[in-house]
Structure formats: structure tokens, C-alpha cells
Design a protein around this motif. Structure first.
Motif, short mmCIF file in Angstrom:
data_model
loop_
_atom_site.label_atom_id
_atom_site.label_comp_id
_atom_site.label_asym_id
_atom_site.label_seq_id
_atom_site.Cartn_x
_atom_site.Cartn_y
_atom_site.Cartn_z
N ARG A 59 0.81 -1.23 0.00
CA ARG A 59 0.00 0.00 0.00
C ARG A 59 0.85 1.28 0.00
N SER A 60 2.16 1.15 -0.15
CA SER A 60 3.03 2.32 -0.19
C SER A 60 2.61 3.27 -1.31
N LEU A 85 15.16 6.58 1.05
CA LEU A 85 14.08 7.14 1.86
C LEU A 85 13.36 8.17 0.99
N LEU A 86 12.04 8.06 0.89
CA LEU A 86 11.25 8.93 0.02
C LEU A 86 10.17 9.65 0.80
N ARG A 141 8.86 1.78 -3.86
CA ARG A 141 8.61 0.78 -4.90
C ARG A 141 9.18 -0.60 -4.59
N GLY A 142 9.85 -0.74 -3.46
CA GLY A 142 10.40 -2.05 -3.15
C GLY A 142 10.86 -2.12 -1.71
N VAL A 162 8.79 8.61 4.39
CA VAL A 162 8.59 9.56 5.49
C VAL A 162 7.15 10.02 5.37
N ARG A 163 6.40 9.94 6.46
CA ARG A 163 4.99 10.33 6.42
C ARG A 163 4.68 11.25 7.60
N ALA A 164 3.65 12.04 7.43
CA ALA A 164 3.02 12.82 8.51
C ALA A 164 4.01 13.63 9.35
N PHE A 165 4.90 14.34 8.68
CA PHE A 165 5.84 15.22 9.37
C PHE A 165 5.09 16.48 9.79
N ALA A 166 5.08 16.74 11.07
CA ALA A 166 4.34 17.90 11.58
C ALA A 166 5.02 18.45 12.82
N VAL A 167 5.16 19.77 12.86
CA VAL A 167 5.68 20.45 14.04
C VAL A 167 4.61 21.43 14.50
#
Length: 151
Positions: free
Chosen positions: A60-61, A106-107, A65-66, A72-77
């Protein structure tokens, strides 16, 4: 997880990032709640300052791709945590986690108006990879950045 979820929504709302897709609020709240990935937080005492999520590749990415890639997800400050190096510390911690996990690449996706986040990413060595950009909704373009950790 609710404090992290709320911080994400507060930070994204403060920056006007949910206006184009208000339904994304629920997805933002739920990231990491299923146990897939690792949510990192920055705190000052009992006050939550920021968060970021490491998500290894899966079927589900969104952009990975592999199995050698992660997102990196949901970066919030939080607004009260900005200008204190919180974002830089979170990104650095996530990069170290990715190295420990043996990730090669890392994407992340970002929006054009996320200038502060892009500054932190570029300072850490992330570079644009426009061939992985995507448009999940009309008028919304997600720009992709990557950090190569090993060839």
C-alpha cells in the motif's frame, strides 16, 4: 496516539494544507495507528512539539517501490514548537532509524507550499525526484524527494 493525531491536524491546518482535501484529516489521524510503521515524537516535558512517521515499503506504499525503500509520512511540528530545531531533530532521527533498518532509499511527498519542511529535507540531503511526483486530486501536486542511504 490521539495527541499525535491532533498535533498533525493542528499543524497541517495552521499551514492551510488541508483546504484542498479536507477528507485527508481522517487519513492523517490514522497513520501509524494500525501498527505499520514507526511514529517518532519530539517532546518538551509533557508537551508534544512534533512528530514524523517512518513507513517501510508495503503493497500500500504511495511512493516506495520495493523492500529496500521506505517513506517519510506525517511530518508535523506544532506552531509552538517551530523555530527550535524540532523538525531537524525529527528528520535526523528518522534517517538514523532508516539506516538501522537497512533502507537504501528514503522517500517523501511534499506540497509546494511546505517551504519550511522542504528546507529541512534539503538541508538533510534529500533531493527532488520529479519522476515520482503525483497528483492525487485535481489541483494538488505532491512533489517527491529522496535521500539515498546506500547504493
Amino acid at each position: 496516539m490521539s495527541a499525535v493525531s491532533e498535533l498533525r491536524v493542528i499543524a497541517y491546518t495552521a499551514d492551510g494544507l488541508l483546504e484542498a482535501d479536507p477528507a485527508y484529516v481522517e487519513a492523517l489521524r490514522l497513520l501509524g495507528a494500525d501498527g505499520h510503521g514507526e511514529v517518532l515524537v519530539a517532546e518538551d516535558g509533557d508537551r508534544l512539539l512534533g512528530t514524523i512517521m517512518f513507513e517501510p515499503w508495503s503493497e500500500r506504499s504511495e511512493i516506495a517501490r520495493g523492500a529496500d525503500e521506505a517513506e517519510v509520512r506525517a511530518f508535523a511540528v506544532a506552531p509552538h514548537g517551530r523555530g527550535r530545531g524540532v523538525g531537524r531533530a525529527l528528520v535526523n532521527a528518522l534517517v538514523e532509524l532508516a539506516r538501522e533498518e537497512g533502507v537504501s532509499r528514503l522517500l517523501l511527498s511534499t506540497q509546494e507550499q511546505m517551504l519550511s519542511a522542504q528546507y529541512v529535507y534539503r538541508a538533510r540531503g534529500f533531493v527532488r525526484v520529479p519522476e515520482r511526483d503525483r497528483s492525487p486530486l485535481p489541483g494538488v501536486t505532491l512533489e517527491t524527494y529522496e535521500l539515498v542511504l546506500k547504493e
